[in-house]
Design a protein around this motif. Structure first.
Motif, PDB file in Angstrom:
ATOM      1  N   THR A 102      33.804  26.303  16.574  1.00  0.00           N
ATOM      2  CA  THR A 102      32.957  25.106  16.688  1.00  0.00           C
ATOM      3  C   THR A 102      33.419  24.276  17.883  1.00  0.00           C
ATOM      4  OG1 THR A 102      32.803  25.042  14.283  1.00  0.00           O
ATOM      5  CG2 THR A 102      32.074  23.074  15.480  1.00  0.00           C
ATOM      6  N   ARG A 103      32.541  24.111  18.832  1.00  0.00           N
ATOM      7  CA  ARG A 103      32.900  23.298  20.007  1.00  0.00           C
ATOM      8  C   ARG A 103      32.278  21.913  19.955  1.00  0.00           C
ATOM      9  NH1 ARG A 103      34.657  25.070  24.534  1.00  0.00           N
ATOM     10  NH2 ARG A 103      35.636  23.041  24.381  1.00  0.00           N
ATOM     11  N   ALA A 104      31.214  21.749  19.177  1.00  0.00           N
ATOM     12  CA  ALA A 104      30.567  20.439  19.129  1.00  0.00           C
ATOM     13  C   ALA A 104      29.755  20.278  17.848  1.00  0.00           C
ATOM     14  CB  ALA A 104      29.647  20.249  20.337  1.00  0.00           C
ATOM     15  N   VAL A 105      29.578  19.018  17.458  1.00  0.00           N
ATOM     16  CA  VAL A 105      28.678  18.661  16.357  1.00  0.00           C
ATOM     17  C   VAL A 105      27.718  17.625  16.943  1.00  0.00           C
ATOM     18  CG1 VAL A 105      28.505  17.631  14.052  1.00  0.00           C
ATOM     19  CG2 VAL A 105      30.528  18.985  14.656  1.00  0.00           C
ATOM     20  N   ILE A 106      26.408  17.848  16.734  1.00  0.00           N
ATOM     21  CA  ILE A 106      25.433  16.890  17.270  1.00  0.00           C
ATOM     22  C   ILE A 106      25.023  15.908  16.173  1.00  0.00           C
ATOM     23  CG2 ILE A 106      23.186  16.581  18.404  1.00  0.00           C
ATOM     24  CD1 ILE A 106      23.294  19.452  19.349  1.00  0.00           C
ATOM     25  N   LEU A 107      25.080  14.628  16.506  1.00  0.00           N
ATOM     26  CA  LEU A 107      24.637  13.576  15.588  1.00  0.00           C
ATOM     27  C   LEU A 107      23.476  12.840  16.231  1.00  0.00           C
ATOM     28  CD1 LEU A 107      28.185  12.169  14.727  1.00  0.00           C
ATOM     29  CD2 LEU A 107      26.875  13.871  13.473  1.00  0.00           C
TER      30      LEU A 107
ATOM     31  N   ARG B  88      37.912  15.667  11.606  1.00  0.00           N
ATOM     32  CA  ARG B  88      39.196  15.215  12.154  1.00  0.00           C
ATOM     33  C   ARG B  88      40.174  16.364  12.435  1.00  0.00           C
ATOM     34  NH1 ARG B  88      39.011  10.124   9.560  1.00  0.00           N
ATOM     35  NH2 ARG B  88      38.545   8.833  11.365  1.00  0.00           N
ATOM     36  N   GLY B  89      40.207  17.332  11.569  1.00  0.00           N
ATOM     37  CA  GLY B  89      41.153  18.438  11.755  1.00  0.00           C
ATOM     38  C   GLY B  89      40.647  19.510  12.718  1.00  0.00           C
ATOM     39  N   HIS B  90      39.467  19.325  13.271  1.00  0.00           N
ATOM     40  CA  HIS B  90      38.884  20.350  14.154  1.00  0.00           C
ATOM     41  C   HIS B  90      38.774  19.812  15.566  1.00  0.00           C
ATOM     42  CE1 HIS B  90      37.534  23.423  11.254  1.00  0.00           C
ATOM     43  NE2 HIS B  90      37.686  22.410  10.442  1.00  0.00           N
ATOM     44  N   ASP B  91      39.135  20.654  16.514  1.00  0.00           N
ATOM     45  CA  ASP B  91      39.147  20.209  17.898  1.00  0.00           C
ATOM     46  C   ASP B  91      37.755  20.386  18.506  1.00  0.00           C
ATOM     47  OD1 ASP B  91      39.896  19.490  20.387  1.00  0.00           O
ATOM     48  OD2 ASP B  91      40.767  21.449  20.902  1.00  0.00           O
ATOM     49  N   CYS B  92      36.808  19.555  18.075  1.00  0.00           N
ATOM     50  CA  CYS B  92      35.456  19.709  18.617  1.00  0.00           C
ATOM     51  C   CYS B  92      34.939  18.377  19.152  1.00  0.00           C
ATOM     52  CB  CYS B  92      34.506  20.264  17.554  1.00  0.00           C
ATOM     53  SG  CYS B  92      34.372  19.211  16.117  1.00  0.00           S
ATOM     54  N   LEU B  93      33.924  18.503  20.003  1.00  0.00           N
ATOM     55  CA  LEU B  93      33.300  17.329  20.609  1.00  0.00           C
ATOM     56  C   LEU B  93      32.241  16.769  19.651  1.00  0.00           C
ATOM     57  CD1 LEU B  93      32.942  15.865  23.511  1.00  0.00           C
ATOM     58  CD2 LEU B  93      30.951  17.355  23.751  1.00  0.00           C
ATOM     59  N   LEU B  94      32.080  15.455  19.647  1.00  0.00           N
ATOM     60  CA  LEU B  94      30.980  14.852  18.894  1.00  0.00           C
ATOM     61  C   LEU B  94      29.947  14.382  19.906  1.00  0.00           C
ATOM     62  CD1 LEU B  94      33.350  13.026  16.485  1.00  0.00           C
ATOM     63  CD2 LEU B  94      31.755  14.833  15.851  1.00  0.00           C
ATOM     64  N   VAL B  95      28.737  14.894  19.756  1.00  0.00           N
ATOM     65  CA  VAL B  95      27.654  14.499  20.662  1.00  0.00           C
ATOM     66  C   VAL B  95      26.799  13.497  19.892  1.00  0.00           C
ATOM     67  CG1 VAL B  95      25.672  15.293  22.003  1.00  0.00           C
ATOM     68  CG2 VAL B  95      27.672  16.786  21.732  1.00  0.00           C
ATOM     69  N   SER B  96      26.835  12.244  20.328  1.00  0.00           N
ATOM     70  CA  SER B  96      26.084  11.218  19.620  1.00  0.00           C
ATOM     71  C   SER B  96      24.823  10.882  20.426  1.00  0.00           C
ATOM     72  CB  SER B  96      26.966   9.973  19.445  1.00  0.00           C
ATOM     73  OG  SER B  96      26.315   9.022  18.661  1.00  0.00           O
ATOM     74  N   ASP B  97      23.700  11.415  19.966  1.00  0.00           N
ATOM     75  CA  ASP B  97      22.433  11.186  20.670  1.00  0.00           C
ATOM     76  C   ASP B  97      21.831   9.882  20.127  1.00  0.00           C
ATOM     77  OD1 ASP B  97      19.857  11.120  21.649  1.00  0.00           O
ATOM     78  OD2 ASP B  97      19.395  13.206  21.205  1.00  0.00           O
TER      79      ASP B  97
ATOM     80  N   PRO C  11      37.166   4.882  15.552  1.00  0.00           N
ATOM     81  CA  PRO C  11      37.614   4.721  16.944  1.00  0.00           C
ATOM     82  C   PRO C  11      38.590   5.814  17.397  1.00  0.00           C
ATOM     83  CG  PRO C  11      37.763   2.633  15.751  1.00  0.00           C
ATOM     84  CD  PRO C  11      37.413   3.684  14.745  1.00  0.00           C
ATOM     85  N   ASP C  12      39.306   6.429  16.440  1.00  0.00           N
ATOM     86  CA  ASP C  12      40.231   7.509  16.834  1.00  0.00           C
ATOM     87  C   ASP C  12      39.473   8.724  17.378  1.00  0.00           C
ATOM     88  OD1 ASP C  12      39.363   7.776  14.024  1.00  0.00           O
ATOM     89  OD2 ASP C  12      40.599   9.596  14.030  1.00  0.00           O
ATOM     90  N   LEU C  13      38.167   8.810  17.100  1.00  0.00           N
ATOM     91  CA  LEU C  13      37.385   9.953  17.594  1.00  0.00           C
ATOM     92  C   LEU C  13      36.615   9.614  18.875  1.00  0.00           C
ATOM     93  CD1 LEU C  13      35.938  11.406  14.257  1.00  0.00           C
ATOM     94  CD2 LEU C  13      38.010  12.072  15.485  1.00  0.00           C
ATOM     95  N   ALA C  14      36.747   8.361  19.343  1.00  0.00           N
ATOM     96  CA  ALA C  14      35.981   7.947  20.528  1.00  0.00           C
ATOM     97  C   ALA C  14      36.344   8.802  21.748  1.00  0.00           C
ATOM     98  CB  ALA C  14      36.219   6.468  20.827  1.00  0.00           C
ATOM     99  N   SER C  15      37.601   9.234  21.823  1.00  0.00           N
ATOM    100  CA  SER C  15      38.028  10.000  23.007  1.00  0.00           C
ATOM    101  C   SER C  15      37.419  11.401  23.028  1.00  0.00           C
ATOM    102  CB  SER C  15      39.554  10.097  23.056  1.00  0.00           C
ATOM    103  OG  SER C  15      39.994  10.756  21.896  1.00  0.00           O
ATOM    104  N   ARG C  16      36.849  11.832  21.908  1.00  0.00           N
ATOM    105  CA  ARG C  16      36.139  13.121  21.943  1.00  0.00           C
ATOM    106  C   ARG C  16      34.674  12.991  21.493  1.00  0.00           C
ATOM    107  NH1 ARG C  16      37.036  16.376  16.787  1.00  0.00           N
ATOM    108  NH2 ARG C  16      38.877  15.573  15.767  1.00  0.00           N
ATOM    109  N   THR C  17      34.138  11.827  21.805  1.00  0.00           N
ATOM    110  CA  THR C  17      32.704  11.599  21.553  1.00  0.00           C
ATOM    111  C   THR C  17      32.009  11.417  22.889  1.00  0.00           C
ATOM    112  OG1 THR C  17      33.158  10.499  19.453  1.00  0.00           O
ATOM    113  CG2 THR C  17      31.024  10.039  20.457  1.00  0.00           C
ATOM    114  N   VAL C  18      30.857  12.043  23.038  1.00  0.00           N
ATOM    115  CA  VAL C  18      30.031  11.761  24.210  1.00  0.00           C
ATOM    116  C   VAL C  18      28.753  11.102  23.693  1.00  0.00           C
ATOM    117  CG1 VAL C  18      29.100  14.139  24.337  1.00  0.00           C
ATOM    118  CG2 VAL C  18      28.946  12.652  26.322  1.00  0.00           C
ATOM    119  N   VAL C  19      28.490   9.919  24.226  1.00  0.00           N
ATOM    120  CA  VAL C  19      27.307   9.169  23.830  1.00  0.00           C
ATOM    121  C   VAL C  19      26.184   9.496  24.814  1.00  0.00           C
ATOM    122  CG1 VAL C  19      26.330   6.828  23.740  1.00  0.00           C
ATOM    123  CG2 VAL C  19      28.573   7.289  22.716  1.00  0.00           C
ATOM    124  N   VAL C  20      25.020   9.836  24.262  1.00  0.00           N
ATOM    125  CA  VAL C  20      23.854  10.145  25.105  1.00  0.00           C
ATOM    126  C   VAL C  20      22.784   9.094  24.834  1.00  0.00           C
ATOM    127  CG1 VAL C  20      22.020  11.834  25.515  1.00  0.00           C
ATOM    128  CG2 VAL C  20      24.359  12.614  25.066  1.00  0.00           C
TER     129      VAL C  20
END
Ligand code: PMP
Ligand code: GLU
Length: 398
Positions: free
Chosen positions: A165-170, A194-203, A224-233
């Motif tokens: 898993t590289r990303a989860v889309i929200l 949290r335990g998975h090294d994946c990106l969160l894509v927040s559309d 906020p601890d996940l902000a560093s691996r979240t990309v906001v679109v």
């Protein structure tokens, strides 16, 4: 015969754009089409934005700009994200693209290698799985249900997460369901990943279109601890009624944004110069036109959802956000109209367009056959006219 790339075999053209084009073509030929197809505001682009674009044209601002956007626009986006979303970014963490769709496309091109997985909650916006496939990735679909107001189930999410898993889309508010994730849902998603090294894509493209209290929040706000691996679109299409002007952006981890910038450098280069000036005016100018649009959508939402629910065989609770009613038409499936069986939402949508000149997007390409999507980004008079046509159709189904 030209042999096309294998990766095209698993993708298909955007069904929302296709239906929208078909409805527009029929209308251009003089047909009295009622279209609920487009995810496109019927409002005009605010005057200050149009004036800024015209001014930029007249002053000769028609040359290449920096690939990722003019510094003025990046700064305005950084300010917006800080003031409205309480998220801190530097300009290097922002990339401006040719629509939010392009931002998403760049993300998957920059992120995925063959076989990498991306988790997508269904019903999903039609383009997510195909964009992942076009980047040689594998969409992994996790279903959500209307009974739960379309909130993802954390235990289902946990089951779907794998080392690939590289990303989860929200996407909240969601296209097509109009569902909005509560803080508890976002916290549960955060806990699961949290335990998975994946990106969160927040559309967040529908962030402004909310009809419930509590204000907008995304996963980076609540965790906020996940902000560093979240990309906001996000983008200008919906909030500023600028669909055809094509401008969107992503803000996220520096390495990801640099990768996306490289993809963009070697494909489109910069988004249209003068439109970037319009976007600066949009972000920095008066926000009243936006509030006025949202107020109007809020009224239309009630007319549309309540009107749909009155039609035999159709159920549609009022959506919490976006400008879509995702109506359950399951009771109509399997029944007959004239001598034809309504085999699914594709057939239903086809019959409505052919016999009643009514365009509604089938649920099937959103991963939810048994539903139809009705956009209420259109006037109340048109909504009422379309509902009358649907009611007439439903009365002829047996
Ligand atoms: N995300 C979602 C959920 C959408 O519905 C859309 C379509 N409007 C987009 C992204 C892309 O929007 P645009 O490319 O027009 O900015
Ligand atoms: N996103 C909009 C929709 O769902 C526009 C069409 C598209 O980009 O697919 O209708």
């Amino acid at each position: 015969m030209i042999k096309l790339a294998n990766r095209l075999k698993s993708a298909r053209p955007s069904p929302t754009l296709a239906l929208n084009a078909k409805a527009k073509a029929l209308a251009a030929k003089g047909a009295d089409v009622v279209s609920f197809a487009a995810g496109e505001p019927d409002f005009d682009t605010p005057t200050n934005i149009k004036d800024a674009i015209k001014g930029a044209l007249d002053s000769g601002f028609t040359k290449y700009t920096a690939t990722g956007g003019i510094p003025e626009l990046k700064a305005a986006i950084v300010d917006k994200l800080k003031a409205e979303n309480k998220l801190e970014y530097s300009p290097e963490q922002v990339l401006v693209s040719v629509g939010a769709k392009h931002s998403l496309y760049n993300i998957f091109q920059a992120l995925l290698s063959p076989g990498d997985e991306v988790i997508i909650f269904s019903p999903y916006w039609v383009s997510y799985p195909d964009m992942v496939r076009l980047a040689d990735g594998e969409p992994v679909i996790v279903e959500t249900s209307a009974h739960n107001n379309w909130a993802p189930d954390p235990s289902q999410l946990r089951k779907a997460l794998t080392p690939r898993t590289r990303a989860v889309i929200l996407n909240s508010p969601s296209n097509p369901t109009g569902g909005v994730y509560s803080k508890e849902t976002l916290l549960a998603i955060a806990e699961a990943v949290r335990g998975h090294d994946c990106l969160l894509v927040s559309d967040d493209i529908y962030e402004r279109l909310l009809y419930v209290d509590g204000g907008f929040q995304n996963i980076a706000n609540v965790a906020p601890d996940l902000a560093s691996r979240t990309v906001v679109v996000n983008g200008f299409s919906k909030a500023y009624a600028m669909t055809g002007l094509r401008l969107g952006y992503a803000a996220g981890p520096k390495e990801l944004i640099a990768g996306m910038q490289m993809v963009q450098d070697q494909s489109t280069s910069n988004p249209t110069s003068v439109v970037q000036k319009g976007a600066v005016a949009g972000l920095k100018g008066p926000q009243e036109p936006l509030f006025a649009m949202v107020k109007e959508y809020a009224k239309r939402r009630i007319v549309m959802a309540d009107g749909l629910s009155k039609i035999a065989g159709v159920k549609c609770p009022r959506p919490d956000g976006a400008f879509y009613c995702f109506a359950d038409v399951g009771e109509l499936i399997g029944k007959s109209y004239k001598d034809q069986t309504i085999t699914g939402s594709l057939k239903l949508s086809e019959l409505l367009l052919e016999d009643f000149l009514l365009a509604a997007v089938p649920g099937e390409p959103f991963g939810a056959d048994g539903y139809l999507r009705f956009s209420f980004a259109t006037s109340q008079a048109i909504i009422e006219k379309g509902l009358a046509r649907l009611a007439e159709f439903a009365s002829k189904v047996s």
